[in-house]
Enzyme design. Structure first.
Site, PDB file in Angstrom:
ATOM      1  N   MET A  45      -8.297 -36.090  40.501  1.00  0.00           N
ATOM      2  CA  MET A  45      -6.920 -36.082  39.934  1.00  0.00           C
ATOM      3  C   MET A  45      -6.340 -34.628  40.201  1.00  0.00           C
ATOM      4  O   MET A  45      -5.483 -34.262  40.762  1.00  0.00           O
ATOM      5  CB  MET A  45      -6.565 -36.196  38.676  1.00  0.00           C
ATOM      6  CG  MET A  45      -5.173 -36.578  38.233  1.00  0.00           C
ATOM      7  SD  MET A  45      -4.246 -37.636  39.308  1.00  0.00           S
ATOM      8  CE  MET A  45      -4.861 -39.123  38.862  1.00  0.00           C
ATOM      9  N   ASP A  46      -7.141 -33.460  39.768  1.00  0.00           N
ATOM     10  CA  ASP A  46      -6.811 -32.114  39.636  1.00  0.00           C
ATOM     11  C   ASP A  46      -6.985 -31.640  41.134  1.00  0.00           C
ATOM     12  O   ASP A  46      -5.847 -30.831  41.545  1.00  0.00           O
ATOM     13  CB  ASP A  46      -7.750 -31.283  38.948  1.00  0.00           C
ATOM     14  CG  ASP A  46      -7.460 -31.467  37.410  1.00  0.00           C
ATOM     15  OD1 ASP A  46      -6.622 -31.854  37.109  1.00  0.00           O
ATOM     16  OD2 ASP A  46      -8.597 -31.391  36.597  1.00  0.00           O
ATOM     17  N   GLN A  47      -7.819 -31.946  41.898  1.00  0.00           N
ATOM     18  CA  GLN A  47      -7.892 -31.540  43.382  1.00  0.00           C
ATOM     19  C   GLN A  47      -6.466 -32.310  44.228  1.00  0.00           C
ATOM     20  O   GLN A  47      -5.850 -31.491  44.809  1.00  0.00           O
ATOM     21  CB  GLN A  47      -9.224 -32.233  43.996  1.00  0.00           C
ATOM     22  CG  GLN A  47     -10.166 -31.451  43.318  1.00  0.00           C
ATOM     23  CD  GLN A  47     -10.958 -32.469  42.325  1.00  0.00           C
ATOM     24  OE1 GLN A  47     -10.337 -33.000  41.362  1.00  0.00           O
ATOM     25  NE2 GLN A  47     -12.063 -32.460  42.216  1.00  0.00           N
ATOM     26  N   SER A  50      -3.399 -30.617  43.177  1.00  0.00           N
ATOM     27  CA  SER A  50      -3.171 -29.249  43.748  1.00  0.00           C
ATOM     28  C   SER A  50      -2.591 -29.359  45.181  1.00  0.00           C
ATOM     29  O   SER A  50      -2.140 -28.392  45.625  1.00  0.00           O
ATOM     30  CB  SER A  50      -4.444 -28.822  43.820  1.00  0.00           C
ATOM     31  OG  SER A  50      -4.861 -28.371  42.413  1.00  0.00           O
TER      32      SER A  50
END
Length: 342
Positions: A45-47, A50
């Protein structure tokens, strides 16, 4: 030359993927293997955000291998997001969370395996995720005979059905490796080697897993995500903000009680925040970190932060609060990592 304009709690990932984008562009290849070297089975999710973030809107991200797609989601007019620090650092490899974060990955894999077997999913031995158990299940036609209802309605119905299946086929008591082996007709060695690699050093005779609770959380949370996007698409208004808040509050309750990835300090912070915000929940991997609160047009971020300062942080030990340099972030969505080429 590159420019990172991501505004995110996960700034480490933002900076990492700025560099990663350069390497990927230069070598024309994509390699995710480095992620596992961190020792924690992190998600994407974070990747993804981003890369996929856009200004002034959230993103509904779909992880459909091998592609990742995103659908813009606009919050109701006048809403704002405030992030508040629980003052408990993420420590995903600690006894509290390392045995938790990677353990949750294993529990979800085991739950998916058992559900796929019980539901008669084809090639059930290869099912590794709860999403695959849902996607590969043979679904009957709708009441009107149509096999292709609207995708959003179909997905919500399927997630509801998978919640029911988790309640029917998975019991509340904890499972052992031997239990899973007996249900699937496989050996304990097979279960350990194919589903439990993240639980390094786990004793197959001592390891225990909560499958029903984890599966119900995952399917309920997925349903809440799509309901949240649906409400946002429905327009503005007090009722919309109230419904979004209810979904966020239910999400935290599920994280706390079913997925068990919260902690006392976070729960105290969320409980206080929910008294003034439309809705609040933990954000990130859990076991500490930050709380995200949705504020309606009638609550200013400044008034909300002053309230939490008095209600929560003033009650904490002075050394605990002093050790943190940042207690609040007022967030607005910004564009993701971009690469400019001459």
């Amino acid at each position: 030359r590159t420019r990172s304009v991501v505004r995110s709690i996960s700034q480490t990932f933002s900076l990492y993927f700025s560099h990663f984008l350069i390497v990927t562009f230069a070598n024309r290849r994509l390699d995710h293997s480095c992620e596992r070297m961190l020792g924690v089975s992190l998600g994407g999710m974070d990747q993804a955000i981003s890369f996929l973030a856009e200004k002034n809107c959230a993103q509904l991200i779909h992880f459909t291998h091998p592609r990742i797609t995103a659908q813009p989601v606009h919050l109701p007019e006048g809403c704002s997001l405030v992030l508040s620090n629980s003052l408990v650092s993420h420590s995903l490899q600690s006894a509290a969370a390392g045995s938790g974060y990677n353990h949750r990955v294993v529990e979800c894999r085991l739950a998916a395996l058992v559900l796929a077997k019980c539901l008669g999913v084809g090639q059930w031995e290869e099912v590794m995720t709860l999403a695959e158990a849902e996607q590969l299940r043979v679904w009957p036609p709708q009441d009107d005979g149509s096999c292709t209802p609207p995708p959003a309605a179909a997905l919500l119905a399927r997630l509801e059905a998978m919640q029911c299946a988790a309640g029917e086929y998975l019991h509340t008591a904890q499972y052992s490796i031997a239990d899973v082996a007996r249900i699937t007709g496989k050996s304990c060695e097979w279960v350990m080697s194919t589903r439990c690699t993240e639980a390094a050093g786990a004793d197959e005779n001592a390891a225990i897993f909560s499958l029903r609770q984890r599966a119900k959380h995952v399917y309920c949370e997925a349903q809440r995500v799509h309901l949240f996007a649906e409400v946002c698409q429905g327009g503005d208004g007090v009722a919309a903000v109230q419904r979004l808040g209810e979904l966020m509050n239910a999400s935290h309750e599920s994280c706390r009680d079913l997925f068990e990835c919260s902690c006392r300090e976070m729960d105290e912070l969320v409980e206080a925040a929910q008294k003034r915000a439309a809705g609040s929940r933990l954000t990130g991997a859990g076991w500490g970190g930050w709380c995200v609160s949705l504020l309606g047009p009638d609550m200013s971020p400044q008034a909300f932060m002053e309230y939490l300062e008095e209600e929560v942080y003033a009650q904490r030990a002075s050394d605990e609060v002093a050790g943190s340099t940042l207690k609040f972030l007022v967030s607005s969505p910004a564009p993701g990592v971009v690469l400019f080429c001459d």
